[in-house]
Design a protein around this motif. Structure first.
Motif, PDB file in Angstrom:
ATOM      1  N   SER A   1       1.342  23.462  -5.246  1.00 27.81           N
ATOM      2  CA  SER A   1       0.532  23.379  -4.032  1.00 27.81           C
ATOM      3  C   SER A   1      -0.525  22.285  -4.092  1.00 27.81           C
ATOM      4  CB  SER A   1      -0.159  24.725  -3.770  1.00 27.81           C
ATOM      5  OG  SER A   1      -1.137  24.991  -4.767  1.00 27.81           O
ATOM      6  N   MET A   2      -0.814  21.785  -5.275  1.00 24.34           N
ATOM      7  CA  MET A   2      -1.853  20.760  -5.422  1.00 24.34           C
ATOM      8  C   MET A   2      -1.239  19.364  -5.444  1.00 24.34           C
ATOM      9  SD  MET A   2      -4.367  22.870  -8.037  1.00 24.34           S
ATOM     10  CE  MET A   2      -3.105  23.900  -8.785  1.00 24.34           C
ATOM     11  N   SER A   3      -2.059  18.351  -5.615  1.00 20.69           N
ATOM     12  CA  SER A   3      -1.546  16.976  -5.577  1.00 20.69           C
ATOM     13  C   SER A   3      -0.591  16.699  -6.722  1.00 20.69           C
ATOM     14  CB  SER A   3      -2.713  15.984  -5.617  1.00 20.69           C
ATOM     15  OG  SER A   3      -3.515  16.103  -4.466  1.00 20.69           O
ATOM     16  N   ALA A   4      -0.870  17.256  -7.894  1.00 16.96           N
ATOM     17  CA  ALA A   4       0.013  17.054  -9.042  1.00 16.96           C
ATOM     18  C   ALA A   4      -0.236  18.148 -10.070  1.00 16.96           C
ATOM     19  CB  ALA A   4      -0.205  15.683  -9.681  1.00 16.96           C
ATOM     20  N   ARG A   5       0.810  18.435 -10.844  1.00 17.72           N
ATOM     21  CA  ARG A   5       0.652  19.334 -11.976  1.00 17.72           C
ATOM     22  C   ARG A   5      -0.065  18.612 -13.106  1.00 17.72           C
ATOM     23  NH1 ARG A   5       5.913  23.035 -13.234  1.00 17.72           N
ATOM     24  NH2 ARG A   5       6.340  23.813 -11.131  1.00 17.72           N
ATOM     25  N   ILE A   6      -0.647  19.392 -14.001  1.00 18.79           N
ATOM     26  CA  ILE A   6      -1.211  18.836 -15.226  1.00 18.79           C
ATOM     27  C   ILE A   6      -0.554  19.521 -16.420  1.00 18.79           C
ATOM     28  CG2 ILE A   6      -3.386  18.198 -14.142  1.00 18.79           C
ATOM     29  CD1 ILE A   6      -4.664  20.634 -15.407  1.00 18.79           C
ATOM     30  N   TYR A   7      -0.639  18.878 -17.584  1.00 20.85           N
ATOM     31  CA  TYR A   7       0.065  19.362 -18.768  1.00 20.85           C
ATOM     32  C   TYR A   7      -0.863  19.307 -19.980  1.00 20.85           C
ATOM     33  CZ  TYR A   7       4.123  18.624 -15.782  1.00 20.85           C
ATOM     34  OH  TYR A   7       5.018  18.676 -14.741  1.00 20.85           O
ATOM     35  N   ASN A   8      -0.662  20.227 -20.905  1.00 23.72           N
ATOM     36  CA  ASN A   8      -1.469  20.228 -22.120  1.00 23.72           C
ATOM     37  C   ASN A   8      -1.182  18.999 -22.981  1.00 23.72           C
ATOM     38  OD1 ASN A   8      -2.815  22.605 -21.593  1.00 23.72           O
ATOM     39  ND2 ASN A   8      -1.276  23.884 -22.563  1.00 23.72           N
ATOM     40  N   LEU A   9       0.077  18.579 -22.997  1.00 23.56           N
ATOM     41  CA  LEU A   9       0.488  17.384 -23.730  1.00 23.56           C
ATOM     42  C   LEU A   9       0.825  16.292 -22.726  1.00 23.56           C
ATOM     43  CD1 LEU A   9       1.436  15.872 -26.320  1.00 23.56           C
ATOM     44  CD2 LEU A   9       3.688  16.899 -25.926  1.00 23.56           C
ATOM     45  N   ALA A  10       0.350  15.091 -22.959  1.00 19.81           N
ATOM     46  CA  ALA A  10       0.668  13.984 -22.060  1.00 19.81           C
ATOM     47  C   ALA A  10       0.665  12.680 -22.839  1.00 19.81           C
ATOM     48  CB  ALA A  10      -0.333  13.922 -20.908  1.00 19.81           C
TER      49      ALA A  10
ATOM     50  N   TYR B   1      -0.015   8.734 -10.658  1.00 19.08           N
ATOM     51  CA  TYR B   1       0.696   8.195  -9.495  1.00 19.08           C
ATOM     52  C   TYR B   1       1.057   9.315  -8.518  1.00 19.08           C
ATOM     53  CZ  TYR B   1       4.207   5.852  -6.648  1.00 19.08           C
ATOM     54  OH  TYR B   1       4.915   5.349  -5.591  1.00 19.08           O
ATOM     55  N   GLU B   2       1.634  10.406  -9.031  1.00 17.97           N
ATOM     56  CA  GLU B   2       2.057  11.500  -8.161  1.00 17.97           C
ATOM     57  C   GLU B   2       0.873  12.119  -7.427  1.00 17.97           C
ATOM     58  OE1 GLU B   2       5.137  12.617  -7.397  1.00 17.97           O
ATOM     59  OE2 GLU B   2       5.835  10.841  -8.491  1.00 17.97           O
ATOM     60  N   ALA B   3      -0.258  12.261  -8.121  1.00 15.87           N
ATOM     61  CA  ALA B   3      -1.434  12.852  -7.484  1.00 15.87           C
ATOM     62  C   ALA B   3      -1.941  11.978  -6.346  1.00 15.87           C
ATOM     63  CB  ALA B   3      -2.534  13.067  -8.521  1.00 15.87           C
ATOM     64  N   HIS B   4      -1.994  10.671  -6.569  1.00 14.08           N
ATOM     65  CA  HIS B   4      -2.500   9.773  -5.526  1.00 14.08           C
ATOM     66  C   HIS B   4      -1.488   9.575  -4.404  1.00 14.08           C
ATOM     67  CE1 HIS B   4      -5.592   8.980  -8.530  1.00 14.08           C
ATOM     68  NE2 HIS B   4      -6.309   8.449  -7.559  1.00 14.08           N
ATOM     69  N   LYS B   5      -0.217   9.789  -4.692  1.00 11.81           N
ATOM     70  CA  LYS B   5       0.797   9.693  -3.637  1.00 11.81           C
ATOM     71  C   LYS B   5       0.745  10.909  -2.708  1.00 11.81           C
ATOM     72  CE  LYS B   5       5.192  10.231  -4.561  1.00 11.81           C
ATOM     73  NZ  LYS B   5       6.563  10.025  -5.114  1.00 11.81           N
ATOM     74  N   ASP B   6       0.158  12.003  -3.194  1.00  8.72           N
ATOM     75  CA  ASP B   6       0.116  13.248  -2.414  1.00  8.72           C
ATOM     76  C   ASP B   6      -1.320  13.772  -2.362  1.00  8.72           C
ATOM     77  OD1 ASP B   6       1.011  15.384  -0.928  1.00  8.72           O
ATOM     78  OD2 ASP B   6       1.649  16.551  -2.667  1.00  8.72           O
ATOM     79  N   ALA B   7      -2.230  12.944  -1.888  1.00  5.58           N
ATOM     80  CA  ALA B   7      -3.636  13.335  -1.799  1.00  5.58           C
ATOM     81  C   ALA B   7      -3.793  14.526  -0.857  1.00  5.58           C
ATOM     82  CB  ALA B   7      -4.477  12.160  -1.319  1.00  5.58           C
ATOM     83  N   LYS B   8      -4.629  15.493  -1.248  1.00  2.00           N
ATOM     84  CA  LYS B   8      -4.791  16.714  -0.453  1.00  2.00           C
ATOM     85  C   LYS B   8      -6.242  17.168  -0.460  1.00  2.00           C
ATOM     86  CE  LYS B   8      -0.189  18.745  -1.200  1.00  2.00           C
ATOM     87  NZ  LYS B   8       0.548  19.842  -1.862  1.00  2.00           N
ATOM     88  N   PHE B   9      -6.710  17.577   0.723  1.00  2.00           N
ATOM     89  CA  PHE B   9      -7.963  18.297   0.803  1.00  2.00           C
ATOM     90  C   PHE B   9      -7.757  19.707   0.258  1.00  2.00           C
ATOM     91  CE2 PHE B   9      -8.672  15.349   4.511  1.00  2.00           C
ATOM     92  CZ  PHE B   9      -9.730  14.656   3.947  1.00  2.00           C
ATOM     93  N   VAL B  10      -8.864  20.383  -0.027  1.00  2.00           N
ATOM     94  CA  VAL B  10      -8.782  21.759  -0.518  1.00  2.00           C
ATOM     95  C   VAL B  10      -8.078  22.643   0.506  1.00  2.00           C
ATOM     96  CG1 VAL B  10     -11.075  22.384   0.369  1.00  2.00           C
ATOM     97  CG2 VAL B  10     -10.131  23.611  -1.590  1.00  2.00           C
TER      98      VAL B  10
ATOM     99  N   LEU C   1       0.822  -1.207   0.000  1.00  2.00           N
ATOM    100  CA  LEU C   1       0.000   0.000   0.000  1.00  2.00           C
ATOM    101  C   LEU C   1       0.859   1.261   0.000  1.00  2.00           C
ATOM    102  CD1 LEU C   1      -2.847  -1.007   2.490  1.00  2.00           C
ATOM    103  CD2 LEU C   1      -2.940  -0.901  -0.012  1.00  2.00           C
ATOM    104  N   GLU C   2       2.027   1.177   0.604  1.00  2.00           N
ATOM    105  CA  GLU C   2       2.934   2.329   0.602  1.00  2.00           C
ATOM    106  C   GLU C   2       3.478   2.583  -0.793  1.00  2.00           C
ATOM    107  OE1 GLU C   2       5.166   5.544   1.903  1.00  2.00           O
ATOM    108  OE2 GLU C   2       3.596   4.416   2.975  1.00  2.00           O
ATOM    109  N   ALA C   3       3.756   1.517  -1.518  1.00  2.00           N
ATOM    110  CA  ALA C   3       4.328   1.647  -2.864  1.00  2.00           C
ATOM    111  C   ALA C   3       3.268   1.899  -3.929  1.00  2.00           C
ATOM    112  CB  ALA C   3       5.130   0.388  -3.217  1.00  2.00           C
ATOM    113  N   ASN C   4       2.018   1.520  -3.625  1.00  2.00           N
ATOM    114  CA  ASN C   4       0.952   1.656  -4.615  1.00  2.00           C
ATOM    115  C   ASN C   4      -0.236   2.401  -4.003  1.00  2.00           C
ATOM    116  OD1 ASN C   4       1.763  -0.311  -7.032  1.00  2.00           O
ATOM    117  ND2 ASN C   4       2.336  -1.291  -5.097  1.00  2.00           N
ATOM    118  N   PRO C   5      -0.229   3.738  -4.083  1.00  2.00           N
ATOM    119  CA  PRO C   5      -1.344   4.520  -3.524  1.00  2.00           C
ATOM    120  C   PRO C   5      -2.661   4.088  -4.146  1.00  2.00           C
ATOM    121  CG  PRO C   5       0.475   5.958  -4.167  1.00  2.00           C
ATOM    122  CD  PRO C   5       0.786   4.602  -4.708  1.00  2.00           C
TER     123      PRO C   5
END
Length: 308
Positions: free
Chosen positions: A224-233, A243-252, A186-190
């Motif tokens: 400041s948010m869970s993860a950045r987003i990009y126009n191209l992906a 993965y990065e967003a779920h590893k750093d879950a944040k309330f508003v 669970l630590e390795a896989n949010p």
């Protein structure tokens, strides 16, 4: 000779109540943002311009006032500026000079700003946009200026993620997996949590121009948010962002606290009396409403709170 028409705007109103803001919105102008040893950036900016109106005056004379405003903004944007907040400051001070009945002039500007970067995994060149926010208020005591940005990112709900993790833990326990292995997994896989597009707004205001770099402000807001987003992906980038967003879950609320921490760490030389405005709004994915949190504080107070 034609008869001189009366100046109705300068007459006394029937109800002698003063007004805080009278002016125009939606005024579009090109602004050149200079860069040392590089070509300037040309912004299509939208301005709001206001003066205060004393109780004894009926109106601000919009037709003539618009001429003054247009002339003022043309003067302010006629040359390259290295700080967009200075464009607002120059315009506010000129307006104050041209209106003998007013004690305060305010100019606000917004424009779309493009930054160049690389995608996080495939390292493909791409562009991202941020909304620049700049404003100035001029009075006889001086001029204060504000600079900041509004950016978009991704957040993940920690509560939702916690429920998913509990379900995964129970399932693995029923499969007789050792508890140590479960926790390591669970630590390795949010685990999954409902995600949303978040909007962070960060501005700094001070007497004169704030001693901050616009690009650094944008970076603090994006981080400041869970993860950045990009126009191209590409696919590796999508996997990285998820993965990065779920590893750093944040309330508003956590996003606003991250803004505060980022400002304190990034701008150690900024004066304690600088006013920092931090806002986070999330477009909820599983609700019809949105979540919002904000804080307005002097930087000195934030420094004290962050260090506790």
């Amino acid at each position: 000779m034609s008869q001189q028409l009366p100046d109705v705007q300068a007459s006394s109103p029937d109800v002698t109540v003063g007004l805080n803001r009278v002016g125009v919105t939606g005024v579009e102008k090109l602004v050149k943002l200079g860069r040392r040893d590089r070509d300037p950036i040309v912004l299509m900016a939208e301005f709001e311009v206001f003066v205060d109106l004393p109780s004894w005056r009926k109106g601000a004379d919009m037709s003539r006032n618009m001429e003054v405003i247009d002339e003022t903004l043309e003067t302010a944007v006629s040359e390259e500026a290295y700080r967009v907040e200075d464009v607002c400051g120059d315009a506010a001070e000129l307006l104050l000079e041209k209106h003998d009945y007013t004690t305060k002039a305010e100019v606000r500007m917004e424009a779309e700003y493009v930054t160049h970067e690389s995608t996080p995994a495939s390292e493909m060149p791409t562009q991202s946009t941020a909304d620049i926010i700049a404003s100035a208020t001029a009075t006889e005591d001086g001029t204060s200026e504000e600079i900041g940005a509004r950016v978009t990112g991704m957040t993940v709900c920690p509560c939702s993620q916690g429920m998913s993790a509990s379900r995964a833990r129970e399932t693995l326990q029923q499969l007789d997996v050792d508890d140590d292995v479960i926790e390591e997994f669970l630590e390795a896989n949010p685990q999954a949590g409902h995600s949303q597009r978040g909007h962070a707004t960060l501005t700094v205001e001070s007497d004169g121009a704030p001693e901050v770099d616009l690009n650094e402000l944008i970076k603090v807001a994006r981080d400041s948010m869970s993860a950045r987003i990009y126009n191209l992906a590409k696919r590796p980038d999508e996997d990285h962002m998820t993965y990065e967003a779920h590893k750093d879950a944040k309330f508003v609320e956590d996003c606003v606290r991250a803004l505060a921490e980022g400002v304190v760490e990034t701008f150690p030389d900024l004066a304690d009396d600088a006013i920092v405005t931090m806002k986070q709004s999330n477009d909820e994915s599983i609700h019809q409403h949105n979540a919002h949190a904000e804080r307005v504080a002097q930087l000195g107070d934030l420094r004290q709170e962050v260090s506790e």
